[in-house]
Design a protein around this motif. Structure first.
Motif, mmCIF file in Angstrom:
data_model
loop_
_atom_site.group_PDB
_atom_site.id
_atom_site.type_symbol
_atom_site.label_atom_id
_atom_site.label_comp_id
_atom_site.label_asym_id
_atom_site.label_seq_id
_atom_site.Cartn_x
_atom_site.Cartn_y
_atom_site.Cartn_z
ATOM 1 N N THR A 108 0.834 -1.188 0.019
ATOM 2 C CA THR A 108 -0.033 0.080 -0.001
ATOM 3 C C THR A 108 1.065 1.197 0.061
ATOM 4 O O THR A 108 2.208 1.102 0.133
ATOM 5 N N ALA A 109 0.375 2.351 0.114
ATOM 6 C CA ALA A 109 1.000 3.814 -0.073
ATOM 7 C C ALA A 109 1.926 3.888 1.359
ATOM 8 O O ALA A 109 2.904 4.212 1.225
ATOM 9 N N VAL A 110 1.181 3.441 2.343
ATOM 10 C CA VAL A 110 1.667 3.514 3.784
ATOM 11 C C VAL A 110 2.769 2.520 3.770
ATOM 12 O O VAL A 110 3.917 2.748 4.267
ATOM 13 N N GLY A 111 2.677 1.260 3.459
ATOM 14 C CA GLY A 111 3.758 0.039 3.207
ATOM 15 C C GLY A 111 5.040 0.784 2.325
ATOM 16 O O GLY A 111 5.898 0.628 3.014
ATOM 17 N N ARG A 112 4.575 1.025 1.137
ATOM 18 C CA ARG A 112 5.890 1.574 0.298
ATOM 19 C C ARG A 112 6.586 2.657 0.987
ATOM 20 O O ARG A 112 7.866 2.709 0.964
ATOM 21 N N THR A 113 5.953 3.776 1.643
ATOM 22 C CA THR A 113 6.523 4.878 2.118
ATOM 23 C C THR A 113 7.351 4.336 3.437
ATOM 24 O O THR A 113 8.433 4.978 3.547
ATOM 25 N N THR A 114 6.762 3.441 4.255
ATOM 26 C CA THR A 114 7.456 3.006 5.287
ATOM 27 C C THR A 114 8.706 2.061 5.144
ATOM 28 O O THR A 114 9.914 2.407 5.582
ATOM 29 N N VAL A 115 8.508 1.229 4.114
ATOM 30 C CA VAL A 115 9.799 0.441 3.702
ATOM 31 C C VAL A 115 10.856 1.115 3.169
ATOM 32 O O VAL A 115 12.063 1.446 3.620
ATOM 33 N N CYS A 116 10.596 2.428 2.473
ATOM 34 C CA CYS A 116 11.617 3.363 2.013
ATOM 35 C C CYS A 116 12.093 4.228 3.020
ATOM 36 O O CYS A 116 13.424 4.290 3.076
ATOM 37 N N LEU A 117 11.421 4.986 3.871
ATOM 38 C CA LEU A 117 11.980 5.867 4.834
ATOM 39 C C LEU A 117 12.869 5.040 5.865
ATOM 40 O O LEU A 117 13.817 5.358 6.298
ATOM 41 N N LEU A 118 12.385 3.931 6.208
ATOM 42 C CA LEU A 118 12.976 3.320 7.420
ATOM 43 C C LEU A 118 13.990 2.310 6.857
ATOM 44 O O LEU A 118 14.663 1.517 7.530
ATOM 45 N N LYS A 119 14.299 2.457 5.577
ATOM 46 C CA LYS A 119 15.341 1.560 4.789
ATOM 47 C C LYS A 119 15.221 0.352 5.102
ATOM 48 O O LYS A 119 16.497 -0.466 5.451
ATOM 49 N N MET A 120 14.162 -0.479 5.175
ATOM 50 C CA MET A 120 14.074 -1.661 5.744
ATOM 51 C C MET A 120 14.759 -2.822 4.821
ATOM 52 O O MET A 120 15.054 -3.828 5.450
ATOM 53 N N ASN A 121 14.869 -2.607 3.500
ATOM 54 C CA ASN A 121 15.922 -3.486 2.788
ATOM 55 C C ASN A 121 17.325 -2.951 2.435
ATOM 56 O O ASN A 121 17.991 -3.651 1.517
ATOM 57 N N GLU A 122 17.867 -2.332 3.710
ATOM 58 C CA GLU A 122 19.177 -1.983 3.384
ATOM 59 C C GLU A 122 19.993 -3.516 3.441
ATOM 60 O O GLU A 122 19.574 -4.470 3.999
#
Ligand SMILES: [Zn+2]
Length: 140
Positions: free
Chosen positions: A105-119
């Motif tokens: 979702t937009a919320v999910g995409r935004t959170t993955v991006c900001l929190l750099k979850m896939n570093e």
């Protein structure tokens, strides 16, 4: 307003999360950093130090989130709220496949991006755990 989280409140937050970080779902057992209790809505935005506003967060998630409430959805370019583990359901906003996290979702995409979850280092740890059946590690 106080930033102080009492021992009993901290205990409640850890128990409630079953020891898993509530943004990236990695279990604190597998983190080299100790868990942190994060204010979903930071004190400066009027958030309270209460169980309804506290989550268990890993250090990288917490550091990248800071006091932010929103960021830019990388897909639409729109300002979008971040995921709130207290009021939203993880599986409605994220998917994970062999440790790789995708916002659905937009919320999910935004959170993955900001929190750099896939570093890279975080992703590699989740991939290794996933291969051993240790990620994700708890059920909603
Ligand atoms: Zn995390």
């Amino acid at each position: 307003m106080t930033n102080y989280v009492s021992a009993s409140l901290r205990h409640l937050v850890v128990q409630r999360a079953s020891g898993a970080y509530e943004y990236c779902l990695i279990h604190q057992t597998f983190s080299i950093y100790t868990h942190e209790v994060d204010h979903v809505i930071a004190l400066k935005h009027g958030g309270q130090t209460s169980e309804e506003n506290l989550v268990l967060a890993c250090l990288p998630c917490n550091r990248h989130k800071g006091s932010d409430l929103t960021s830019i959805d990388p897909f639409t370019g729109r300002i979008t709220p971040l995921f709130n583990p207290r009021t939203q359901v993880w599986t409605e906003h994220f998917e994970q496949e062999r440790g790789y996290l995708t916002g659905i979702t937009a919320v999910g995409r935004t959170t993955v991006c900001l929190l750099k979850m896939n570093e890279m280092n975080r992703l590699q740890l989740r991939q290794a755990l996933s291969l051993q059946g240790l990620y994700p590690n708890f059920q909603h």
